[in-house]
Motif scaffolding. Sequence first.
Motif, short mmCIF file in Angstrom:
data_model
loop_
_atom_site.label_atom_id
_atom_site.label_comp_id
_atom_site.label_asym_id
_atom_site.label_seq_id
_atom_site.Cartn_x
_atom_site.Cartn_y
_atom_site.Cartn_z
N GLN A 194 0.82 -1.20 0.00
CA GLN A 194 0.00 0.00 0.00
C GLN A 194 0.87 1.26 0.00
OE1 GLN A 194 -2.32 -0.68 3.54
NE2 GLN A 194 -3.89 -1.83 2.43
N HIS A 195 2.18 1.08 -0.21
CA HIS A 195 3.15 2.19 -0.22
C HIS A 195 3.16 2.90 1.14
CE1 HIS A 195 3.27 1.43 -4.49
NE2 HIS A 195 1.98 1.68 -4.59
N ASP A 196 2.87 2.14 2.18
CA ASP A 196 2.87 2.67 3.55
C ASP A 196 4.18 2.23 4.21
OD1 ASP A 196 2.52 3.31 6.19
OD2 ASP A 196 0.81 1.97 6.54
N TYR A 197 5.23 3.00 3.94
CA TYR A 197 6.56 2.60 4.39
C TYR A 197 6.79 2.91 5.87
CZ TYR A 197 6.90 2.25 -0.63
OH TYR A 197 6.65 1.92 -1.93
N TYR A 198 5.96 3.76 6.45
CA TYR A 198 6.02 4.02 7.89
C TYR A 198 5.79 2.72 8.66
CZ TYR A 198 4.27 5.50 12.49
OH TYR A 198 4.05 5.63 13.85
N HIS A 199 4.78 1.97 8.27
CA HIS A 199 4.49 0.71 8.95
C HIS A 199 5.37 -0.44 8.43
CE1 HIS A 199 0.60 2.80 9.89
NE2 HIS A 199 0.85 2.24 11.05
N SER A 200 5.65 -0.44 7.13
CA SER A 200 6.42 -1.57 6.59
C SER A 200 7.81 -1.63 7.21
CB SER A 200 6.51 -1.49 5.06
OG SER A 200 7.32 -0.41 4.64
N VAL A 201 8.45 -0.47 7.44
CA VAL A 201 9.78 -0.47 8.05
C VAL A 201 9.74 -1.12 9.44
CG1 VAL A 201 11.52 1.03 9.12
CG2 VAL A 201 10.78 1.45 6.77
N GLN A 202 8.77 -0.72 10.25
CA GLN A 202 8.72 -1.22 11.63
C GLN A 202 8.46 -2.73 11.69
OE1 GLN A 202 6.60 1.56 14.48
NE2 GLN A 202 6.00 2.50 12.55
N TRP A 203 7.54 -3.21 10.87
CA TRP A 203 7.20 -4.63 10.92
C TRP A 203 8.26 -5.49 10.22
CZ3 TRP A 203 3.54 -6.92 13.82
CH2 TRP A 203 2.59 -6.08 14.42
N LEU A 204 8.84 -4.98 9.14
CA LEU A 204 9.87 -5.76 8.45
C LEU A 204 11.17 -5.80 9.23
CD1 LEU A 204 9.15 -4.56 4.80
CD2 LEU A 204 8.78 -6.86 5.72
N GLU A 205 11.46 -4.77 10.01
CA GLU A 205 12.63 -4.83 10.88
C GLU A 205 12.51 -5.97 11.89
OE1 GLU A 205 13.08 -0.92 12.54
OE2 GLU A 205 14.46 -0.27 10.95
N GLU A 206 11.32 -6.12 12.46
CA GLU A 206 11.10 -7.23 13.38
C GLU A 206 11.18 -8.57 12.66
OE1 GLU A 206 10.79 -7.24 16.73
OE2 GLU A 206 11.34 -5.13 16.53
N SER A 207 10.67 -8.61 11.43
CA SER A 207 10.73 -9.84 10.64
C SER A 207 12.18 -10.26 10.39
CB SER A 207 10.01 -9.64 9.30
OG SER A 207 10.15 -10.77 8.48
N VAL A 208 13.01 -9.29 9.96
CA VAL A 208 14.42 -9.59 9.70
C VAL A 208 15.12 -10.06 10.97
CG1 VAL A 208 16.64 -8.50 9.15
CG2 VAL A 208 14.64 -8.10 7.68
N ARG A 209 14.82 -9.39 12.09
CA ARG A 209 15.45 -9.77 13.36
C ARG A 209 15.10 -11.22 13.73
NH1 ARG A 209 13.85 -10.23 18.46
NH2 ARG A 209 11.76 -9.41 18.03
N LEU A 210 13.83 -11.58 13.57
CA LEU A 210 13.40 -12.93 13.94
C LEU A 210 13.92 -13.97 12.96
CD1 LEU A 210 9.75 -12.04 15.00
CD2 LEU A 210 11.55 -12.91 16.51
N PHE A 211 13.95 -13.65 11.68
CA PHE A 211 14.50 -14.59 10.69
C PHE A 211 15.99 -14.81 10.94
CE2 PHE A 211 10.95 -13.82 7.45
CZ PHE A 211 10.46 -15.12 7.55
N ARG A 212 16.70 -13.72 11.26
CA ARG A 212 18.13 -13.87 11.56
C ARG A 212 18.32 -14.77 12.78
NH1 ARG A 212 19.49 -7.49 11.20
NH2 ARG A 212 20.08 -7.32 8.98
N GLY A 213 17.47 -14.55 13.81
CA GLY A 213 17.58 -15.34 15.03
C GLY A 213 17.34 -16.82 14.80
N ALA A 214 16.56 -17.13 13.77
CA ALA A 214 16.28 -18.53 13.44
C ALA A 214 17.31 -19.09 12.45
CB ALA A 214 14.88 -18.66 12.85
N GLY A 215 18.37 -18.30 12.21
CA GLY A 215 19.41 -18.76 11.30
C GLY A 215 19.02 -18.67 9.84
N GLY A 216 17.93 -17.96 9.57
CA GLY A 216 17.48 -17.83 8.18
C GLY A 216 16.92 -19.10 7.60
N GLU A 217 16.69 -20.09 8.45
CA GLU A 217 16.20 -21.39 7.96
C GLU A 217 14.73 -21.31 7.57
OE1 GLU A 217 15.78 -26.00 9.58
OE2 GLU A 217 16.99 -24.54 10.67
#
Length: 544
Positions: A194-217
Amino acid sequence: MKYSTCVCFSWSLLTVAVIPLSLGEMYTSLLNVKQAISVERKLIDYLKTYIDHESERLEDVKRFYAKVSDLHTELYKGPATAMANPLVAFTLIKRLHSEWLNVVHSNEAQENTQALRSSYEKEEADLPKLEDLQGAAQGLMRLQDVYVLQVASLVRGLFQRVTEGQPIDIYRPAVSVPLSGDDCFLVGKVAYEQHDYYHSVQWLEESVRLFRGAGGEWIPENAGTLEDALDHLAFSHFKTGNISFALSLSQELLHHDPMNGRVLQNVEKYERLLVRSPPLSITDHGLKRPTSNNLRTRDTYETLCQTQGSQQMHFKNPRLFCDFFTNGNPGLLLLPVRREVLSLQPYVVLYHNFITDTEAEDIKTTAHAGLRRSVVAAGEKQATAEYRISKSAWLKDSAHSTVGKLDQKISMLTGLNVKHPYGEYLQVVNYGIGGHYEPHFDHATSPSSPVFKLKTGNRVATFMIYLSSVEAGGSTAFIYANFSIPVVEKAAIFWWNLHRNGQGNEDTLHAGCPVLIGDKWVANKWIHEHGQEFLHRCSLNPEE
C-alpha cells in the motif's frame, strides 16, 4: 470536509437460512473469526489421518530396508556357498526386479497427499481469503497507531506503549502468542504493497530480526524468507530516505543471493546516491506517520480512545448527576433504571443494566445468520469502507420476542415512538479485528441520504445497547464534546442527534474506537422525527 453519516439500511432482513460468508469478510466480525476455529479443527483431523497413513507407509519402507540390510549384513557377507543356493539367488533376482520397483514407484505417497488435498479443498470455501489476511494485518496496524503500541512488544505478545523511554503495559491479556518472522513479514508486506513505508519499516525490521535469530532457515509453512524480508525492508528504507540502511540491507541480501541482478543494480544506485548526498544523522531518519485524508480529527479521536473514558475535567462538571429514573412511566415505578447523565451538550445519558444477560444472548444468537459487512452512506447508496470494520444484521420485532421487549423498554425510557417506520429495525453489530468506526454522524447530513427512504424524517435520536463487554478498547468517543465512554456491559447510551429545530447537532460527531482485546457487540435503535410530534415537541425558540 463532511463526515460520513452512519447509514446502514439493508432491506433484506433476518432470515432463518444460514448465509455464507462473502469473499474476504471474515476479519470484519470476530464471530466469523471464532467460527474459523472449527474449520481448523477439521484440518487438524485431516492432517492427523495423513500423518497416520504416511507413518504406515514409512514403516513399510523401514521394514523393507531392514530386511534387505540384514541380508547384506548376515547372508551375503557369509560363505560363498550362500549364492550357490538357488533359493537365495531367486529371492535376490526377484527383489531387484520387482520389490525395489514397487517400493520406489509406489503411488501410496501421492495417494496420501491427494487425500489430504481433497479434504482441504472441501473446507476451502470457509477459509480466510487474501482480503481477510490483509484486513487482519491492517487491524493490527490500526491498533498500533490508535493506542501508540510498540511493534517490538506486539511481536512478543504484549500490548505496550513507550512512556518516558520505558515500555508500559496498556493491557496484559490472559492469553497471547508471540509472532514469528513470517507473521511480521506478512504484516509488513501488506503495508509495503500500500506504499505505507512508515508501517512496513517497523514490521519488516522485526521480521528480519526474527528470521536472523532462526538462522534464516526456511520452514514449509512460511510464506516469506529472510531474503524476502531483507528485500522489502531495504526498499522501504530507501523510500523513507534512509539510503545507508537500504545499502547495508541490500549488501546483506547479496550474501544470500549474489547473482540477483536487480539487487546488484540497487546497490550501485544507492552507492551513487550516497556519494552525491552523504547520509543523514540518525535523528533525521525518524519515521513519519502518513496523514489521513478522511480524518481531520485524528489526534482528538485517538487521544479519546487512549484515555478510555477517563477525561476528568469533563466529568467534574457539577451539573452532571446519577439517579434512579422512571420517566414518569408506570411500567418503571417498581423497577426504575439507574441513569447517569454523561453530558449536557450534547445530551448523552447512560442507562445501567438496561438489558439482561439472557436478553443479550438472545439478540446476538438471533442476529448470527443475518450478519453482513456493515456499510456507510455513499451518496444515495451504501458501500463498505475501511473506516468501518464490522458486520451487522437487522432484526424485526418478529425475529424474537426479546426484540419487542427491548423496543417497549426503549419507548418507556425515552418517551418516544420507536415502532417501525418511526424507529428503524434493531441493528445488531459485531466488530472485527481492530474493529472500529471512525468519526461520523448518525443523522443524515444530505437530503439524498438513504436515511430518508423511510419517509419519516431524519434520525432524531440514537439508543445504543452494549450486548457484551470487552477487555480493552472499544470506547465510544464524542469528538467535539471531547469525552469518551468505555464499554459498559448490559448498559445503553441515549443521545439526541438533532436540535429541537430539526437541525443536526454537530456536537454528536462520535466514533467507535478500535477494539483492542475482546468481542464487541452492540445493538442500535435509530428513532426518526416523524411520530414524535406530540412526544418531543418543537421549541418556541427557532434557534433551539
